[in-house]
Design a protein around this motif. Sequence first.
Motif, short mmCIF file in Angstrom:
data_model
loop_
_atom_site.label_atom_id
_atom_site.label_comp_id
_atom_site.label_asym_id
_atom_site.label_seq_id
_atom_site.Cartn_x
_atom_site.Cartn_y
_atom_site.Cartn_z
N ALA A 218 62.00 -22.35 -8.94
CA ALA A 218 61.28 -22.63 -10.14
C ALA A 218 60.74 -21.51 -10.67
O ALA A 218 60.46 -21.39 -12.01
CB ALA A 218 60.11 -23.70 -9.66
N PRO A 219 59.84 -20.60 -9.96
CA PRO A 219 59.49 -19.30 -10.51
C PRO A 219 60.68 -18.67 -11.43
O PRO A 219 60.13 -17.72 -12.49
CB PRO A 219 59.21 -18.32 -9.45
N LEU A 220 61.91 -18.75 -11.18
CA LEU A 220 62.93 -18.17 -11.99
C LEU A 220 62.89 -18.73 -13.52
O LEU A 220 63.83 -18.38 -14.22
CB LEU A 220 64.14 -18.31 -11.58
N LYS A 221 62.29 -19.56 -13.80
CA LYS A 221 62.11 -20.18 -15.31
C LYS A 221 61.12 -19.47 -16.16
O LYS A 221 61.09 -19.62 -17.37
CB LYS A 221 62.19 -21.59 -15.32
N PHE A 222 60.28 -18.77 -15.54
CA PHE A 222 59.30 -17.92 -15.94
C PHE A 222 58.36 -18.77 -16.96
O PHE A 222 58.27 -18.33 -18.17
CB PHE A 222 59.93 -16.73 -16.60
N GLY A 223 57.87 -19.99 -16.81
CA GLY A 223 56.99 -20.69 -17.57
C GLY A 223 57.79 -21.58 -18.58
O GLY A 223 57.41 -22.39 -19.35
N HIS A 224 59.15 -21.53 -18.56
CA HIS A 224 60.06 -22.47 -19.64
C HIS A 224 59.82 -23.99 -19.14
O HIS A 224 59.72 -24.11 -17.72
CB HIS A 224 61.29 -21.91 -19.26
N PRO A 225 59.54 -24.67 -20.19
CA PRO A 225 59.60 -26.12 -19.68
C PRO A 225 60.55 -26.79 -18.68
O PRO A 225 61.74 -26.11 -18.86
CB PRO A 225 59.63 -26.94 -21.05
#
Length: 660
Positions: A218-225
């Motif tokens: 999940a960290p690889l979405k960097f805040g993306h919803p």
Amino acid sequence: MKSHHIREGWHMEKTAAVEALGQESLLLPAWIKAALAANDRLKFYLSLMQSVAQQATHPQPGQVDWKAEIGRLGLQEQAWLAGFGRGAYRADDVLFVPRVDEWLAALSRDLHVMARPACERGSHPDAALTARRDAWLARLEQLQDEEGLSDDALAEITHGDHHRSDSLHLLVMDLHKAINAMAAEVATEDIMGAHVWQIAPGDREWVEAFQRGIHATAPLKFGHPGLDTAVTRDGDRLLIQNDIGTNDAHVLVLQWSPGELSLTYSDLHVARFEFFGRMLQSLGFDWEAMPVQTHGSLNAGKPYQVGHAWLRSRHESRLREALEMAASRIVFVIDWNRARKRLQPFVRKPVAVEILEQLARENMGHMAWLLAGADRLVFEAMQAVNGDAFRVGDRLDQVLGEAAARDYLLALMRSASLTLREQHPTPLVADEARMLLARAMRKRTFEFDLLAEHAAFCHALAEELTQGLLADADPAAGQRRVQRAKTWERQADHLLTEARQRAERQARWMPMLDLLDRMDDVADVVEESIFLLNLTEQPAVATMPQLVRESLSRLAEATLAAVQDQIRAIEMARHLHDNVAQVEGEEFLQALWRILRAERVCDDLHRAARTEIVRNLSGQAAAMQLTTELASTIESATDHLLGAAYSLRKIVFEKSGVQA
């Protein structure tokens, strides 16, 4: 079938009981579960009618088989669905479908069920959605009294365009969004961030396994919803839904029942759909893609695909491991299509997909690169490199070569992922983009790729000539040989033309153009030699004596060996640079020395061949003339090859900083 009815009855009774208690917080989860199931059925009914309308308008052999979907939705006992649409026809702008009244009734039933959480939620009903629901229930009842469905009525029900008037499809979409938002509010439990309700005690470990996979990447979405999880139980199945997209055709639902994991995935974008399928297959899932579907009931008629994956095992630990790994892959489809499009100005589409697949395998992802600037990073790096390496309109893979461009983009995207995950400033990624490109430019070998391809055509021509001289005279076979040689020579010419065009735009290509020009002379004379050999085998020309043919064969074989040495020298030159190992440099020089020696050997072999020609063909004027010309043409190939070798030597020495 019986167990299905028992479950449905249990849910209805439980809903009624909870409602009687007046406990809204307990009632809503059951309503939401029923609403989500109704949503699936409504979309199926709309897709079904769109398919019927399309078949009635443009009849095609065979029809879509909906049995699997009917089974998945638990609609096997809906008798009206069997053969629905059979006998449908059009008259003017009206579609007549047998049993359409039952279709309209099914829409009304499920619209009521789906709207219930939003429209009958105690003191907090949604007034706008309620008004739209009531209007559509009235409209569906009105359509029951009409004969057939007009084109306007069908479009009114199924269109998905927010810029037009309201439609049943738009209402279903908006209800779905509202229900998803409510699901988070009414979840009876939170397990590692998953919104969970009405699950069995043994389900927790499955939810935890799924969430471990989600949290791993999940960290690889960097805040993306995205990546919100909802979990509930339906009879003997544990249902897990993950929020991965903003359109109603991008859906992921997993099911676990003892001994089996199954997954349903739908996507508007074919390339991303196939990418996700390959990831699942790499985890051991079986994967089946359904035919592309295009229905007005989903996303304004845009085509979408549905895939089913499943994994069976007697070992529950194996299934939990697969569930965790599958969850860890979901992050890589977020904004995947945007990343692919941002890569395609620099590399071909298959290479862009290859890059994204490699980043997923490495758990690096593409989102950091997108956030750091994506294609703008690369364009600015191309502008920043010194000299005239890039001009307006140049593609990265045309300047660096496809392999080097792919490696550069991979390195940049890895760097972006690491930089942002370590919370370093984003401008560092831009600096890295320029440094990586400068390094790639120093190592670029695209010119040598072009040269090696040209040399391969020269080798094919020289080998064809050698084989022709070793074979018995055969005019028909010789003509086929001439045609092959002509094709190869033209392909070699195209490479020279490409180098010439590049040299007109970029001065650094001038030395390579000179080298390719000399190599093209080799291709020309060998192709001409094959043509002359065929002339000597024509019936009107005296048969070439064996001693003459053998002498010409030795000349052709020496030429072929020299071409092979040139290919070796090109491959070594590709990797030579200023800190080259001494042994590599010596091998390169030895290859050039063998070409020089081959030119001298061919001079001697040419003289020997001319001697045999005079001895054996002095009384045959035409044969003697053609064979003499053939010998001289073959010999000229090594003259041109020697000039090419000296040009290659000069390029390598200049690249290595050595005075030629």
